[in-house]
Design an enzyme around this catalytic site. Structure first.
Site, short mmCIF file in Angstrom:
data_model
loop_
_atom_site.label_atom_id
_atom_site.label_comp_id
_atom_site.label_asym_id
_atom_site.label_seq_id
_atom_site.Cartn_x
_atom_site.Cartn_y
_atom_site.Cartn_z
CG PHE A 142 56.56 18.47 13.42
CD1 PHE A 142 55.88 19.67 13.29
CD2 PHE A 142 57.64 18.42 14.28
CE1 PHE A 142 56.27 20.80 14.01
CE2 PHE A 142 58.05 19.54 15.00
CZ PHE A 142 57.35 20.73 14.86
CG ASP A 227 62.58 13.75 11.46
OD1 ASP A 227 62.98 13.35 12.58
OD2 ASP A 227 62.03 14.86 11.29
CE LYS A 256 60.23 14.90 19.60
NZ LYS A 256 59.65 15.96 20.43
C1 LIG Z 1 59.86 13.88 13.77
C2 LIG Z 1 60.32 15.19 14.35
N1 LIG Z 1 61.27 15.90 13.70
C3 LIG Z 1 61.72 17.07 14.19
C4 LIG Z 1 61.22 17.60 15.35
C5 LIG Z 1 61.73 18.91 15.85
O1 LIG Z 1 62.52 18.70 16.98
P1 LIG Z 1 62.86 19.93 17.96
O2 LIG Z 1 61.58 20.36 18.57
O3 LIG Z 1 63.83 19.35 18.94
O4 LIG Z 1 63.48 20.99 17.12
C6 LIG Z 1 60.23 16.90 16.06
C7 LIG Z 1 59.64 17.46 17.28
O5 LIG Z 1 58.60 17.07 17.73
C8 LIG Z 1 59.77 15.67 15.54
O6 LIG Z 1 58.81 14.96 16.16
#
Ligand SMILES: Cc1ncc(COP(=O)(O)O)c(C=O)c1O
Length: 406
Positions: A142, A227, A256
């Site tokens: 994700f 990520d 986050k």
């Molecule tokens: C690993 C990862 N990357 C990217 C995101 C996307 O972040 P945002 O919701 O702040 O755009 C998330 C959100 O859960 C995530 O867990």
């Protein structure tokens, strides 16, 4: 102004807010540490931290004070000008990541990843020609909900509704080095991975995988983007999840936990990679503005003072051990305080999570058969004991588990 009731909140939401979320039937109005209160004054233990965001707990006094002082001093200036706080946050992040890097500030995880992808394309095309712009990622990953980060997200069911997505994104099986090697042609500018797939069910990269990917990226001249939006800043028991491995990425994204609830994201890149961006290549109005940067600086200061990675590792071990002893839980996986509890065959995670919420424990069903727990990194032993006892009581209730637990 009186606090609106739960029914008022739901009615106003239904009338005016786009209905994109399947919300649980609760409206939180206040929090302190690991505890949340709803509109009726009911107390909850928060073992989700707003999806790994409030790592220092709710209303942390040092963050609250920094925000209040900054709000009275200077909320915002454009990135056309310097602000005193942004480079201090960048310097701290660079130190935690091992140094010799540069940081771009964004407002969310998706935007941090968007920056990483643009940077990787710029770097790839500068070094490998116009065709080198493909990004490989993993199934089950994700990376966000913008069109580009959705294209990188390895979940076809989320992508289907929004075709056509930007081109140049392909997915391979997670933890399969051979599949990655087979897909890695000269068009690939970057491989993008999570060290623990969070939304994909809390699936840690197996030992040796990230090192093998690093070697492959070096051999094929592709960047390794990590990520760390969900895993970063102590959550897994290290400052960053990749630090459990011997692999050092070229680009790291985070968001986050960085502002402990104030929206801020960041994309770090090795200095020579970051140099692929020229002035004007990338920008955002709010990224790293004084209020968000003040929150991040205060959050990082407390995180370092409290040694949150060490605390998360120790508390994570205690939480995992307690969960493993609960009838109805057959497997516990994850890293630090990013944990999934796999339920016994026949037990659905959703009704268990719903009942936990009704009884005052916030967690979520990360897959149809697994619960995710991601409490604040400062969670106490008493809070762990209380949460596990509550979850055990729910799992012992045959009306919830559909027949009871052996
Ligand atoms: C690993 C990862 N990357 C990217 C995101 C996307 O972040 P945002 O919701 O702040 O755009 C998330 C959100 O859960 C995530 O867990």
């Amino acid at each position: 102004m009186p606090t609106p009731t739960y029914d008022d909140i739901v009615a106003l939401d239904a009338a005016h807010v786009m209905q994109t979320y399947g919300r649980a039937p609760v409206a939180f109005v206040r929090g302190e540490g690991t505890v949340l209160y709803d509109a009726d004054g009911k107390r909850y233990l928060d073992f989700l931290s707003g999806l790994a965001v409030t790592s220092l707990g709710h209303a942390h006094p040092a963050v609250a004070d920094a925000l209040a002082e900054q709000a009275r001093t200077l909320l915002h200036v454009s990135n056309l000008y310097y602000n005193a706080l942004q480079p201090q946050v960048a310097a701290t992040l660079d130190r935690l990541l091992g140094g010799d890097g540069r940081v771009f500030f964004a407002n969310s995880g998706a935007e941090a990843n968007e920056c990483a992808i643009k940077l990787a394309r710029r770097h790839g095309q500068a070094n490998g020609g116009a065709e080198r712009y493909h990004v490989l990622s993993a199934y089950g990953s994700f990376h966000g909900r913008t069109l580009t980060t959705l294209a990188a997200t390895g979940q076809p069911q989320k992508q289907e509704t929004f075709q056509p997505l930007p081109t140049g994104f392909r997915q391979v099986a997670f933890a399969d080095v051979d599949a990655l090697a087979a897909a890695m042609d000269e068009r690939v500018c970057a491989v993008m991975l999570e060290p623990v797939q969070g939304e994909g069910g809390v699936q840690p990269a197996p030992p040796g995988y990230l090192e093998a990917v690093r070697a492959l990226c070096d051999e094929r001249e592709a960047l390794l983007i990590m990520d760390e939006v969900q895993t970063g800043l102590g959550r897994t028991g290290a400052w960053f999840g990749f630090q459990h491995s011997g692999a050092r990425p070229d680009v790291v994204t985070m968001a986050k936990a960085l502002g402990n609830g104030v929206p801020i994201g960041a994309c770090w890149a090795r200095a020579d990679v970051a140099a692929a961006f020229k002035p004007g290549d990338h920008a955002t109005t709010f990224g790293g503005q004084p209020l968000a940067a003040a929150a991040a600086l205060a959050t990082l200061t407390v995180m370092e003072a409290e040694a949150v990675p060490t605390r998360a590792a120790a508390a994570g071990q205690r939480l995992c051990a307690a969960l493993a002893a609960v009838p109805g839980i057959v497997d516990v996986r994850g890293a630090g305080l990013l944990i999934a509890a796999e339920l016994a065959p026949g037990i659905e995670a959703r009704p268990v999570a719903d009942e936990c919420l009704a009884r005052g424990l916030v967690l979520n069903a990360v897959t149809p058969t697994a619960l995710r727990l991601a409490p604040p990194l400062l969670v106490t032993d008493d809070e762990i004991a209380e949460a596990v006892a509550l979850l055990a009581a729910v799992l012992a209730d045959p009306t919830i588990t559909g027949g009871g637990v052996q």
